[in-house]
Design a protein around this motif. Sequence first.
Motif, short mmCIF file in Angstrom:
data_model
loop_
_atom_site.label_atom_id
_atom_site.label_comp_id
_atom_site.label_asym_id
_atom_site.label_seq_id
_atom_site.Cartn_x
_atom_site.Cartn_y
_atom_site.Cartn_z
N VAL A 233 0.85 -1.19 0.00
CA VAL A 233 0.00 0.00 0.00
C VAL A 233 0.88 1.24 0.00
N LYS A 234 0.62 2.13 -0.94
CA LYS A 234 1.36 3.39 -1.03
C LYS A 234 0.36 4.54 -1.00
N PHE A 235 0.88 5.73 -0.68
CA PHE A 235 0.06 6.93 -0.71
C PHE A 235 0.60 7.85 -1.79
N ALA A 236 -0.25 8.20 -2.74
CA ALA A 236 0.20 9.00 -3.89
C ALA A 236 0.78 10.34 -3.45
N CYS A 237 0.27 10.90 -2.36
CA CYS A 237 0.68 12.25 -1.97
C CYS A 237 2.09 12.30 -1.41
N VAL A 238 2.54 11.26 -0.71
CA VAL A 238 3.87 11.30 -0.10
C VAL A 238 4.85 10.31 -0.73
N ASP A 239 4.35 9.17 -1.21
CA ASP A 239 5.22 8.19 -1.87
C ASP A 239 5.35 8.48 -3.35
N GLY A 240 4.46 9.26 -3.89
CA GLY A 240 4.41 9.58 -5.32
C GLY A 240 4.38 11.08 -5.52
N PRO A 241 3.66 11.55 -6.55
CA PRO A 241 2.62 10.79 -7.26
C PRO A 241 3.13 9.87 -8.38
N GLU A 242 4.45 9.77 -8.58
CA GLU A 242 4.96 8.94 -9.66
C GLU A 242 5.36 7.56 -9.15
N PHE A 243 4.97 6.53 -9.94
CA PHE A 243 5.25 5.15 -9.56
C PHE A 243 5.64 4.33 -10.78
N ASP A 244 6.27 3.18 -10.51
CA ASP A 244 6.61 2.23 -11.55
C ASP A 244 5.33 1.67 -12.15
N ALA A 245 5.10 1.93 -13.42
CA ALA A 245 3.85 1.53 -14.07
C ALA A 245 3.65 0.03 -14.08
N HIS A 246 4.74 -0.72 -14.11
CA HIS A 246 4.65 -2.17 -14.17
C HIS A 246 4.38 -2.80 -12.81
N GLN A 247 4.39 -1.99 -11.75
CA GLN A 247 4.13 -2.48 -10.41
C GLN A 247 2.76 -2.05 -9.87
N VAL A 248 2.09 -1.13 -10.57
CA VAL A 248 0.80 -0.63 -10.12
C VAL A 248 -0.29 -1.69 -10.28
N ASP A 249 -1.13 -1.85 -9.25
CA ASP A 249 -2.30 -2.72 -9.33
C ASP A 249 -3.41 -1.91 -10.02
N TRP A 250 -3.51 -2.07 -11.32
CA TRP A 250 -4.42 -1.24 -12.11
C TRP A 250 -5.88 -1.54 -11.82
N ASP A 251 -6.21 -2.80 -11.53
CA ASP A 251 -7.61 -3.15 -11.26
C ASP A 251 -8.12 -2.39 -10.03
N SER A 252 -7.33 -2.38 -8.96
CA SER A 252 -7.77 -1.68 -7.75
C SER A 252 -7.77 -0.17 -7.95
N ALA A 253 -6.83 0.34 -8.76
CA ALA A 253 -6.78 1.78 -9.02
C ALA A 253 -8.02 2.24 -9.79
N VAL A 254 -8.43 1.46 -10.76
CA VAL A 254 -9.64 1.79 -11.54
C VAL A 254 -10.87 1.74 -10.64
#
Length: 275
Positions: A233-254
């Motif tokens: 679990v990451k927080f976009a505001c402090v850990d991002g907002p940029e992340f490795d695209a190949h590591q993102v759980d896209w289903d949960s993000a959508v």
Amino acid sequence: MYTILHKRPLNPSVTLMEIDAPLVARKARAGQFIILRVNETGERIPLTIADHDSEKGTVTIIFQKVGGTTFLLDTLEEGDALLDFVGPLGRATETEGYRRVAVVGGGVGCAIAYPEAKALHGAGAQVDMIAGFRNKDIVMLEEEMGAVSDRLFVMTDDGSNGNKGFVTVKLKKLLEAEGGYDLVIAIGPLPMMRAVAELTRGYGVKTIVSMNPIMIDGTGMCGGCRLTVGGEVKFACVDGPEFDAHQVDWDSAVKRLGQYKEEEHDCRLMKRFGK
């Protein structure tokens, strides 16, 4: 108070504002964002820093009129002021060590892609920029994007500007013909970023996406912008907002993206009928 020094429409639904915010401008970097409040009763919304000038003390924001706050923000004119303008927040874009980069922007995501291309180009990378829009009437920042990239390719879904196709169509051709990239950055709607990630995975190219879900406090305390990256679990505001695209759980993000659809719909209706 943060005075609006300049305002101009980029297309019928997108507006650019230059804000007097010297303390934010002094430390701002590409990839970071601010959180603003229009007035005392307004909600907090995050907007990416589209540009900044540390000498002038200004920060440029670009927003799409999609909800109550952005419609309210658009009613302000030059000389008016915002109540709160907090930042810079988030981690800045990493720009060092890249030789050839492709920056892909979709729609209003080009407002975020532009400063990233500018920073990478300024760091000495060869930058190809691919910008995608539904049609030629909503193309924006074309001159600005062209000035910070070695090559700019503007694509439209309907081909009305003479270049028909999704951004992934052009990116695939460049990946196959140009010998690859050290880095691909994709910024735009989740389906577009997901498609870019799926494409580049097959080429083994490092790919970064900018995740901009709901943010409230901008400090990681509320959990409103959480997402799963690499099983954690990451927080976009402090850990991002940029992340490795190949590591993102896209289903949960959508899934998370759609959780406020009803409230957003009601807010647009209220604005439309003046309530």
